[in-house]
Enzyme design. Sequence first.
Site, mmCIF file in Angstrom:
data_model
loop_
_atom_site.group_PDB
_atom_site.id
_atom_site.type_symbol
_atom_site.label_atom_id
_atom_site.label_comp_id
_atom_site.label_asym_id
_atom_site.label_seq_id
_atom_site.Cartn_x
_atom_site.Cartn_y
_atom_site.Cartn_z
ATOM 1 C CD GLU A 27 4.141 2.583 -6.198
ATOM 2 O OE1 GLU A 27 5.337 2.272 -6.006
ATOM 3 O OE2 GLU A 27 3.454 3.212 -5.372
ATOM 4 C CE1 TYR A 50 -4.163 -1.841 0.676
ATOM 5 C CE2 TYR A 50 -2.653 -3.279 1.868
ATOM 6 C CZ TYR A 50 -3.891 -3.056 1.281
ATOM 7 O OH TYR A 50 -4.836 -4.058 1.287
ATOM 8 C CB SER A 51 0.890 4.272 -2.127
ATOM 9 O OG SER A 51 1.190 3.634 -3.346
ATOM 10 C CE1 TYR A 61 -4.454 0.606 -6.765
ATOM 11 C CE2 TYR A 61 -2.336 1.714 -6.641
ATOM 12 C CZ TYR A 61 -3.722 1.717 -6.485
ATOM 13 O OH TYR A 61 -4.344 2.864 -6.044
ATOM 14 C CB CYS A 108 -0.093 6.730 -8.180
ATOM 15 S SG CYS A 108 -0.033 5.489 -6.854
#
Length: 396
Positions: free
Chosen positions: A394, A173-174, A396, A354
């Site tokens: 980044e 998790y960022s 996901y 992101c």
Amino acid sequence: STLSPPPPPPPPQYLFIEMAHLALTQLQFACASVPTGTDASLKRSGFKAQNLRFQYESWIPSSNVKSKTVSSRNSLRACMSVREATVPKVAVAPLELEDPVEPPLNLYKPKGPYTATIVSVERIVGPKAPGETCHIVIDHGGNVPYWEGQSFGVIPPGENPKKPGNPQNVRLYSIASTRYGDSFDGKTGSLCVRRAVYYDPETGKEDPSKNGVCSNFLCDSKPGDKIKLTGPSGKVMLLPEDDPNATHIMIATGTGVAPYRGYLRRMFMESVPNFKFGGLAWLFLGVANSDSLLYDDEFSKYLQDYPDNFRFDRVLSREQQNRNGGKMYVQDKIEEYSDEIFKLLDGGAHIYFCGLKGMMPGIQDTLKRVAEERGESWEIKLAQLKKNKQWHVEVY
């Protein structure tokens, strides 16, 4: 004996002038004495310069007192300009967190995680938002230092269903806070987590057996609960600070805004001695609707306090339309500003992406089309951006 009549009152304009001088004296004193530490210290001072507005040109008389009054007015303007340009920032500690020249990496691994404690779990979306997103503050006691743009690994409780007897896999998790955390003391880190819920397409009912294991564990956590952390990890999304006047274009969908919250708090909220940001931060945030906006109060405050250094474009797919009448997505908003964005990139701006990986194909297609319209090769331009370390992704 008879009493002498009282002297006539001074002309009204002189009363105004005296009042102006009194206000100026008080303001100059306040400008000299307002603390520059925390927001709390500003409140204690009882002084909010940004709410003061003096406009008395219309009643200045054209007499021999004009020069003195104009001088006072200029002093007042200068003082107000200084106050409005200096928004008090929050003091942070320990400043030793600024000392390392390299980011901390993988201090805790899956076989030896750090046991931290949940401080708070707060739902941060409105009632009309599809789904639930929570802001989660975790106390690591200062033992898991990190930099802005890095990630924590979280190991949820229970067994790995694919490997009985083994713990669950790590979920990344960022981190949604600066290295000083939400309490500015270097002992906490925050996550922005959307609860992953699965609905059966045939019945329309929730199937808990297929819900996200870690996201539901985090969103259901209570203060005092323990959590196993790994990391910190990641270097792709680190905030470059070699040029404090650089431009940073930040593009996010949903919880992808997490690292940018850390960037912006460091730029605009915290008093960091070695990082005085004077560039441009431009945030594009794509969510479903107004109730889904994340950290909107914080970002709106930066807009108010730093209008020359922060831009914020909200992209609401269910409430806005693109130029073709369809739903508005981040790539549509990027296309609206494409000329400006390309010029900023040509000038050395950093661009960050992101969020869900599904955002990237549409964005890449848009950027390629815009580049071709400008007579450029997107492949060559992208390669150059990556070579110059301006391109940060980044997903996901």
